[in-house]
Design a protein around this motif. Structure first.
Motif, mmCIF file in Angstrom:
data_model
loop_
_atom_site.group_PDB
_atom_site.id
_atom_site.type_symbol
_atom_site.label_atom_id
_atom_site.label_comp_id
_atom_site.label_asym_id
_atom_site.label_seq_id
_atom_site.Cartn_x
_atom_site.Cartn_y
_atom_site.Cartn_z
ATOM 1 N N GLY A 432 2.155 1.618 -16.445
ATOM 2 C CA GLY A 432 1.185 1.324 -17.706
ATOM 3 C C GLY A 432 1.098 -0.284 -17.886
ATOM 4 N N ASN A 433 1.826 -1.071 -17.263
ATOM 5 C CA ASN A 433 2.659 -2.000 -17.276
ATOM 6 C C ASN A 433 1.442 -2.769 -16.976
ATOM 7 N N SER A 434 0.523 -2.368 -15.585
ATOM 8 C CA SER A 434 -0.543 -3.341 -15.208
ATOM 9 C C SER A 434 -2.668 -2.694 -15.424
ATOM 10 N N ASN A 435 -2.787 -2.927 -15.438
ATOM 11 C CA ASN A 435 -3.941 -2.297 -15.937
ATOM 12 C C ASN A 435 -4.987 -2.681 -14.541
ATOM 13 N N TRP A 436 -4.256 -3.050 -13.571
ATOM 14 C CA TRP A 436 -5.172 -2.737 -12.022
ATOM 15 C C TRP A 436 -5.011 -1.855 -11.384
ATOM 16 N N GLU A 437 -6.094 -1.492 -10.430
ATOM 17 C CA GLU A 437 -6.444 -0.478 -9.518
ATOM 18 C C GLU A 437 -6.629 -0.580 -8.543
ATOM 19 N N PRO A 438 -6.097 -1.533 -7.861
ATOM 20 C CA PRO A 438 -7.162 -2.130 -6.735
ATOM 21 C C PRO A 438 -6.828 -0.916 -5.513
ATOM 22 N N VAL A 439 -7.088 -0.529 -4.281
ATOM 23 C CA VAL A 439 -7.601 -0.349 -2.710
ATOM 24 C C VAL A 439 -7.075 -0.952 -1.700
ATOM 25 N N THR A 440 -6.212 -0.530 -1.099
ATOM 26 C CA THR A 440 -5.780 -0.521 0.020
ATOM 27 C C THR A 440 -6.642 -1.021 1.360
ATOM 28 N N GLN A 441 -5.807 -2.123 1.960
ATOM 29 C CA GLN A 441 -7.596 -1.826 3.277
ATOM 30 C C GLN A 441 -7.466 -1.118 4.418
ATOM 31 N N GLY A 442 -7.610 -1.347 4.760
ATOM 32 C CA GLY A 442 -7.514 -0.462 5.896
ATOM 33 C C GLY A 442 -6.306 -0.899 7.149
ATOM 34 N N GLY A 443 -5.804 -1.643 7.088
ATOM 35 C CA GLY A 443 -4.241 -2.155 7.933
ATOM 36 C C GLY A 443 -3.062 -2.028 6.558
ATOM 37 N N LYS A 444 -3.162 -1.284 5.219
ATOM 38 C CA LYS A 444 -2.418 -0.721 4.581
ATOM 39 C C LYS A 444 -1.927 -1.809 3.557
ATOM 40 N N TRP A 445 -2.551 -2.491 3.402
ATOM 41 C CA TRP A 445 -1.902 -4.191 2.599
ATOM 42 C C TRP A 445 -2.890 -4.449 1.121
ATOM 43 N N VAL A 446 -1.819 -4.430 0.166
ATOM 44 C CA VAL A 446 -2.962 -4.993 -0.712
ATOM 45 C C VAL A 446 -2.452 -5.710 -2.303
ATOM 46 N N LYS A 447 -3.133 -6.115 -2.796
ATOM 47 C CA LYS A 447 -2.147 -7.254 -3.618
ATOM 48 C C LYS A 447 -1.504 -6.949 -5.023
ATOM 49 N N ILE A 448 -0.505 -6.684 -5.526
ATOM 50 C CA ILE A 448 -0.281 -6.306 -6.782
ATOM 51 C C ILE A 448 0.178 -7.353 -7.671
ATOM 52 N N HIS A 449 0.547 -6.890 -8.801
ATOM 53 C CA HIS A 449 0.957 -7.500 -9.741
ATOM 54 C C HIS A 449 2.313 -6.949 -10.984
ATOM 55 N N VAL A 450 2.401 -8.064 -11.933
ATOM 56 C CA VAL A 450 3.927 -7.388 -12.334
ATOM 57 C C VAL A 450 4.140 -8.429 -13.925
ATOM 58 N N PRO A 451 4.122 -7.584 -15.239
ATOM 59 C CA PRO A 451 4.430 -9.239 -16.680
ATOM 60 C C PRO A 451 5.657 -9.811 -15.482
ATOM 61 N N PRO A 452 6.309 -10.352 -17.126
ATOM 62 C CA PRO A 452 7.415 -11.908 -16.897
ATOM 63 C C PRO A 452 8.212 -10.069 -17.456
ATOM 64 N N LYS A 453 9.579 -10.797 -16.616
ATOM 65 C CA LYS A 453 11.244 -9.427 -17.382
ATOM 66 C C LYS A 453 10.354 -8.092 -17.534
ATOM 67 N N SER A 454 9.897 -7.804 -16.369
ATOM 68 C CA SER A 454 9.224 -5.850 -16.332
ATOM 69 C C SER A 454 8.676 -5.932 -15.059
ATOM 70 N N TYR A 455 8.598 -4.443 -15.153
ATOM 71 C CA TYR A 455 8.520 -3.960 -13.404
ATOM 72 C C TYR A 455 7.381 -3.004 -13.621
ATOM 73 N N SER A 456 6.528 -2.685 -12.283
ATOM 74 C CA SER A 456 5.285 -1.577 -12.074
ATOM 75 C C SER A 456 5.731 -0.887 -10.936
ATOM 76 N N VAL A 457 5.274 0.490 -11.116
ATOM 77 C CA VAL A 457 5.780 0.963 -10.040
ATOM 78 C C VAL A 457 4.198 1.416 -9.358
ATOM 79 N N TRP A 458 3.582 1.367 -8.453
ATOM 80 C CA TRP A 458 2.212 1.962 -7.732
ATOM 81 C C TRP A 458 2.582 2.828 -6.726
ATOM 82 N N ALA A 459 1.595 4.163 -6.996
ATOM 83 C CA ALA A 459 1.453 5.149 -5.496
ATOM 84 C C ALA A 459 -0.289 5.326 -5.984
#
Length: 461
Positions: A432-459
Motif C-alpha cells: 500500500g505504499n504505492s497506488n500504481w498498478e502498472p501492466v508488465t510488457q510482453g517481455g515482462k519488464w515494468v517500471k516500479i517505484h518506492v517512497p523514501p526510506k521505505s519499501y514496496s512489494v509487487w505481485a
C-alpha cells in the motif's frame, strides 16, 4: 544471551565447605512412570501449523517485568499472533535459575523447577508458576502455535561450594535441586577425570561436561531427561540452543535425535561459512548472524550493496533463521522496518522481536509484511539491482506468483525498470505504499517505484 547481574553466590552465604565428594552417577532418582516414550511422542503434535510455514515470534525481551506475570501476558496474545501469521513462539528459559524471581533464566540451577519449588529466593520464576506456564503452552497449542524452549546447557549457576579433586581448589559445583532430578557435583563439570574442557566456558560459570555419560543421560537420554520431560510432559515442540559455541555440535545432534522437533542454535558469528558448517554438523537450523550484520551495515551504514554479501540463507535457506533484533542485540535502528521488509520477503525462517511488534514499530505494517511472507514470498531469489540507496530482488515463486521487493534507503522517491516473471500482467504494491498498478510488457519488464526510506512489494493483482 546476556550475562546475568550475579554469577555466583555471595561468599558470605557460603562459609561451609563440602569435604565429602560423591560421584554424580550415584545420585539417580526414580523415573516418572508417565514418561515412557511412545512412537506417537516422537512425531509433531497434530493441529499445529508447520514450523517454518509462517513467522516465529520471540515472545520476550531482556528484563521483561518481574513479578511472575509474563506467562499470563503472553497467553493473552497467542491467538492474535496466530491470526496474524505467526506459527511458533520462542520462550525464555523456563526453569529456576540462581537469581530466582529476578533471573531471565540464563543462569540455570534446577532444570525441573518451572516455578513450583521454594528455592533460589522464590517459588515462581520471574515469569510465573508452572501452572501458568502449562496454561500458556496449552493456549498456544490451541491457537495452532508451536512452542520453542530456550535451552541453556553450556553452564550452570547457583551450586554450593565444594572441594574439587581435579583442580585442587573448591568451586561452586554442588547442585542439590529440590526437584530431586539432575543432582550435579564436580565430576559433571570441566575439568574432570574424562574431559579437561570443551569448546568454551561462559562468564565464569561452572562449565557443564557433555562428555560425561551421567550428564548425557540427564540432558537427553533418560526417559525423564530434560529433553524428554520438556517435550512429553511440558509440551514443548522445539528448541533454541543458547551459546552453542560453548560445546560441540554433536550435543545438539544427539539431543535432536533423541526427541526430534525443530531446533535452532545461537552460534554468534558473522561468517556465513562458519554458520553453515555448524548447522550441518549439528543437523540444526542456526540464527543467521551473517545476514544480521550485513543488514546492520546496509541500513545503518547507508550501503545497500552489503546485501550482496554472503549470508547463511544464501547457502542453505532451509537452515537459516533470520532476525532483525533480539534480547541480546539491537543495532539496526533507523532502518529497522526496511530490515524487516528484507527478511520477510527473502528466504529463510524469519523471527520478529516482541518489542518491535508490540511496542516500537507499526504493528499493521509488520502484519502486512507477515502476510506477504506467508502468501507471496516463495521460490528462489534473484537480486536485480543494488547501489548505496536502492535494492531490488525477485522471488520466483513455487506455491505462489512470487514477488518483486524494492527497498529505498534514500530521502527521495525512486523508480526503476525491472524484469519480472509476468508478461502482460497487471501488478500492484501489496504494502500500500504505492497506488500504481502498472501492466508488465510482453517481455515482462515494468517500471516500479518506492517512497523514501521505505519499501514496496509487487505481485500480480
Amino acid at each position: 544471551m546476556k550475562t546475568p547481574s550475579k554469577f555466583l553466590k555471595l561468599s558470605s552465604l557460603l562459609l561451609l565447605l563440602y569435604f565429602g565428594y560423591s560421584c554424580s552417577n550415584e545420585q539417580e532418582t526414580i523415573q516418572d512412570n508417565q514418561l515412557i516414550e511412545t512412537k506417537e511422542q516422537q512425531v509433531a503434535r497434530p493441529g499445529l501449523k508447520p514450523i517454518g510455514s509462517g513467522v516465529m515470534m520471540q515472545a520476550f525481551y531482556w528484563d521483561v517485568p518481574a513479578g511472575g506475570n509474563w506467562w499470563q501476558t503472553i497467553q493473552g496474545k497467542v491467538q492474535s499472533w496466530s491470526n496474524s501469521g505467526i506459527d511458533a513462539i520462542w520462550l525464555p528459559p523456563v526453569s529456576k535459575a540462581q537469581n530466582g524471581p529476578f533471573s531471565m533464566g540464563y543462569d540455570p540451577f534446577d532444570y525441573f523447577d518451572f516455578g513450583d519449588y521454594n528455592q533460589m529466593g522464590s517459588v515462581e520464576t520471574r515469569f510465573g508458576s508452572k501452572t501458568e506456564l502449562q496454561s500458556l503452552i496449552s493456549a498456544a497449542h490451541g491457537a495452532q502455535l508451536s512452542v520453542i524452549a530456550d535451552i541453556v546447557i553450556n553452564h550452570n549457576s547457583g551450586g554450593d561450594l565444594e572441594p574439587n579433586p581435579y583442580t585442587g581448589n573448591p568451586y561452586y559445583t554442588d547442585f542439590n535441586p529440590l526437584s530431586g532430578k539432575f543432582y550435579r557435583s564436580a565430576s559433571d563439570f570441566h575439568p574432570n577425570a574424562n574431559c579437561y574442557s570443551d569448546s568454551g566456558t561462559f562468564g565464569g560459570f561452572p562449565d557443564l561436561s557433555h562428555c560425561q555419560p551421567y550428564v548425557q543421560d540427564w540432558l537427553w537420554k533418560k526417559s525423564n531427561s530434560v529433553a524428554k520431560y520438556y517435550k512429553n510432559v511440558m509440551g514443548f515442540d522445539g528448541w533454541r540452543f543458547d551459546y552453542v559455541k560453548g560445546f560441540e555440535p554433536w550435543v545438539v545432534k544427539e539431543w535432536n535425535n533423541a526427541v526430534g522437533g525443530f531446533s535452532v542454535g545461537e552460534y554468534w558469528d558473522g561468517n556465513a561459512a562458519t554458520l553453515d558448517w555448524w548447522s550441518g554438523a549439528a543437523q540444526s537450523s542456526a540464527f543467521d548472524f551473517a545476514c544480521y550484520y550485513r543488514m546492520r551495515d546496509a541500513f545503518e551504514g547507508n550501503n545497500l550493496n552489503r546485501l550482496n554479501d554472503d549470508m547463511l540463507w544464501k547457502r542453505n535457506s532451509m537452515k537459516a533463521v533470520t532476525f532483525v533484533a533480539n534480547h541480546d542485540t539491537d543495532e539496526i535502528v533507523n532502518g529497522k522496518l526496511l530490515a524487516y521488509a528484507y527478511i520477510l520477503t527473502h528466504e529463510g525462517y524469519p523471527t520478529i522481536f516482541y518489542r518491535d511488534y508490540e511496542e516500537w514499530l507499526s504493528k499493521s505494517k509488520l502484519n502486512n509484511l507477515i502476510w506477504i511472507h506467508n502468501n507471496l514470498a516463495s521460490g528462489s531469489t534473484n537480486i536485480l539491482y543494488t547501489d548505496n540507496d536502492e535494492y531490488v530482488a525477485k522471488r520466483n515463486g513455487y506455491n505462489s506468483s512470487g514477488l518483486i521487493v524494492y527497498i529505498n534507503n534514500s530521502n527521495s522517491w525512486q523508480e526503476r525498470w525491472v524484469e519480472t516473471n509476468w508478461a502482460n500482467t497487471r501488478i500492484k504494491d501489496y504494502t500500500g505504499n504505492s497506488n500504481w498498478e502498472p501492466v508488465t510488457q510482453g517481455g515482462k519488464w515494468v517500471k516500479i517505484h518506492v517512497p523514501p526510506k521505505s519499501y514496496s512489494v509487487w505481485a500480480p493483482k
